[in-house]
Design an enzyme around this catalytic site. Structure first.
Site, short mmCIF file in Angstrom:
data_model
loop_
_atom_site.label_atom_id
_atom_site.label_comp_id
_atom_site.label_asym_id
_atom_site.label_seq_id
_atom_site.Cartn_x
_atom_site.Cartn_y
_atom_site.Cartn_z
N GLY A 71 0.82 -1.21 0.00
CA GLY A 71 0.00 0.00 0.00
C GLY A 71 0.85 1.26 0.00
N ARG A 107 -0.35 5.55 -1.54
CA ARG A 107 -1.12 6.65 -0.96
C ARG A 107 -0.86 6.74 0.54
NH1 ARG A 107 -6.43 5.93 -1.04
NH2 ARG A 107 -6.54 3.79 -1.79
N ASN A 118 1.80 -2.24 5.44
CA ASN A 118 1.03 -1.00 5.65
C ASN A 118 -0.37 -1.05 5.05
OD1 ASN A 118 0.64 2.12 5.79
ND2 ASN A 118 0.48 1.60 3.60
N SER A 177 -3.13 0.07 14.52
CA SER A 177 -4.01 1.23 14.76
C SER A 177 -4.28 1.38 16.25
CB SER A 177 -5.34 1.03 14.04
OG SER A 177 -6.30 1.94 14.52
N TYR A 235 -12.61 -3.94 12.21
CA TYR A 235 -11.30 -3.29 12.02
C TYR A 235 -10.47 -3.42 13.31
CZ TYR A 235 -8.01 0.58 11.02
OH TYR A 235 -6.88 1.36 10.82
N ALA A 249 -10.75 -5.63 15.70
CA ALA A 249 -10.37 -7.03 15.93
C ALA A 249 -9.18 -7.42 15.05
CB ALA A 249 -11.56 -7.94 15.64
N LYS A 305 -6.85 -5.41 13.82
CA LYS A 305 -5.64 -4.72 14.27
C LYS A 305 -5.15 -5.27 15.61
CE LYS A 305 -5.19 -1.72 10.82
NZ LYS A 305 -4.06 -1.77 9.88
P1 NAP Z 1 -5.12 4.92 2.44
O1 NAP Z 1 -4.76 6.35 2.26
O2 NAP Z 1 -6.53 4.48 2.21
O3 NAP Z 1 -4.12 4.03 1.54
C1 NAP Z 1 -4.27 2.64 1.55
C2 NAP Z 1 -3.18 2.00 0.71
O4 NAP Z 1 -3.32 0.58 0.84
C3 NAP Z 1 -3.29 2.32 -0.76
O5 NAP Z 1 -1.98 2.43 -1.30
C4 NAP Z 1 -4.01 1.11 -1.33
O6 NAP Z 1 -3.69 0.84 -2.71
C5 NAP Z 1 -3.45 0.00 -0.46
N1 NAP Z 1 -4.30 -1.19 -0.37
C6 NAP Z 1 -5.53 -1.33 0.19
N2 NAP Z 1 -5.95 -2.59 0.09
C7 NAP Z 1 -4.98 -3.28 -0.56
C8 NAP Z 1 -4.81 -4.63 -0.97
N3 NAP Z 1 -5.77 -5.56 -0.75
N4 NAP Z 1 -3.67 -4.98 -1.61
C9 NAP Z 1 -2.70 -4.07 -1.84
N5 NAP Z 1 -2.79 -2.77 -1.48
C10 NAP Z 1 -3.93 -2.39 -0.85
O7 NAP Z 1 -4.79 4.42 3.93
P2 NAP Z 1 -3.84 5.05 5.08
O8 NAP Z 1 -4.67 5.98 5.88
O9 NAP Z 1 -2.56 5.52 4.50
O10 NAP Z 1 -3.62 3.74 5.98
C11 NAP Z 1 -2.44 2.96 5.88
C12 NAP Z 1 -2.41 2.00 7.07
O11 NAP Z 1 -2.45 2.74 8.29
C13 NAP Z 1 -3.62 1.05 7.12
O12 NAP Z 1 -3.20 -0.23 7.56
C14 NAP Z 1 -4.51 1.69 8.16
O13 NAP Z 1 -5.36 0.75 8.80
C15 NAP Z 1 -3.49 2.27 9.11
N6 NAP Z 1 -4.01 3.37 9.94
C16 NAP Z 1 -4.43 4.54 9.37
C17 NAP Z 1 -4.91 5.56 10.19
C18 NAP Z 1 -5.37 6.88 9.64
O14 NAP Z 1 -5.91 7.68 10.42
N7 NAP Z 1 -5.21 7.18 8.36
C19 NAP Z 1 -4.96 5.37 11.56
C20 NAP Z 1 -4.54 4.17 12.10
C21 NAP Z 1 -4.05 3.18 11.28
P3 NAP Z 1 -4.47 1.59 -3.93
O15 NAP Z 1 -3.97 3.01 -3.92
O16 NAP Z 1 -4.04 0.89 -5.15
O17 NAP Z 1 -5.92 1.47 -3.63
#
Ligand code: NAP
Length: 247
Positions: free
Chosen positions: A17, A20, A92, A144, A157, A159, A161
């Site tokens: 991932g 983005r 990630n 998370s 979600y 569960a 994490k």
């Molecule tokens: P995001 O902006 O939605 O980006 C998600 C990324 O994961 C994208 O690059 C997406 O690829 C990729 N992805 C999703 N499903 C996939 C799959 N099945 N196979 C391969 N790639 C996949 O998310 P983010 O906010 O950066 O979150 C990143 C991580 O941090 C996640 O694990 C999330 O749970 C964790 N997190 C985020 C937050 C927050 O507040 N943002 C808080 C706590 C934890 P595409 O671009 O091709 O769709």
């Protein structure tokens, strides 16, 4: 005398991932340290191609749905073919969904667990032969705050994490003697596409609960990844980065 971490001059990382949000910031951080990165993604071909152009030989991009074992195998084989080694795995990629517990369908549940937990079981199992052979490696799972405290209306979600946190601690014990470190970072709320759906009112409410009174940014998480990959005495930790939201 202080022991320096022994590292290959040419370290190689996989960031799932990586196109983005937090993953993208992690790619920038690792490349800035001279680490070669295979950027995995699922849909965003355009961004992946732009990143390939921007970073040239320091990166490769690879489309794979990490919730599928065969596609993960393809990602690992491609990394070894292109860069010849794997030193760092950053798990990630993840998805989120907000729903009342009573509205979560079997499909919602399965998709969440498959993407946010089982996929990491696949990626880790597939990189391990290389890391065990090297007797060195860093595995970093992006978890998370909800995996630590539980999040209302995000039970599946939370569960997944929490499962990832358990995996991190147990595997750190198992892999410590092989000099493979396993850590997780548990972000609070970070401004990315994943959090776009929050209204201004919801964000203001969240900010008011955070001692540092602000939402985090992806660099806050990426800097921690940059630190972990240079350290050799941290393992099994769930590092909470959340502005003090969970004290
Ligand atoms: P995001 O902006 O939605 O980006 C998600 C990324 O994961 C994208 O690059 C997406 O690829 C990729 N992805 C999703 N499903 C996939 C799959 N099945 N196979 C391969 N790639 C996949 O998310 P983010 O906010 O950066 O979150 C990143 C991580 O941090 C996640 O694990 C999330 O749970 C964790 N997190 C985020 C937050 C927050 O507040 N943002 C808080 C706590 C934890 P595409 O671009 O091709 O769709």
């Amino acid at each position: 005398m202080e022991e320096k971490k022994e590292v290959n001059t040419d370290r190689v990382a996989i960031v799932t991932g990586g196109t983005r949000g937090i993953g993208r910031a992690i790619v920038y951080e690792l490349v800035s340290k001279g680490i070669k990165v295979v950027i995995n993604y699922r849909k965003s071909d355009n961004i992946a191609n732009q990143m390939q152009e921007e970073f040239g030989d320091m990166v490769r991009v690879y489309r794979a749905d990490i919730s599928k074992r065969d596609e993960v195998k393809g990602l690992i084989a491609y990394t070894l073919q292109e860069f010849g080694n794997i030193d760092i795995l950053v798990n990630n990629a993840g998805i989120s969904q907000t729903k009342l517990f009573t509205d979560i369908s079997d499909t919602d549940w399965d998709t969440m667990i498959q993407t946010n937990l089982t996929a990491n079981f696949y990626t880790i199992q597939e990189v391990l032969p290389t890391m065990l052979h090297n007797k060195n490696g860093d595995i970093i799972n992006i978890s998370s705050i909800w995996g630590v405290t539980g999040g209302s209306c995000e039970v599946h979600y939370s569960a997944a994490k929490a499962g990832l946190n358990g995996l991190t601690k147990a595997l750190a014990k198992e892999l410590g003697p092989s000099n493979i470190r396993v850590n997780a970072i548990a972000p609070g709320i970070i401004e990315t596409d994943m959090t776009n759906d929050y209204s201004e009112e919801e964000l203001a409410n969240i900010r008011s609960q955070i001692p540092l009174e602000k939402i985090g940014n992806a660099k806050n998480i990426a800097k921690c990844v940059g630190w972990i990959v240079d350290d050799n005495y941290t393992t099994g930790q769930i590092i909470e980065i959340n502005g003090g939201w969970n004290i």
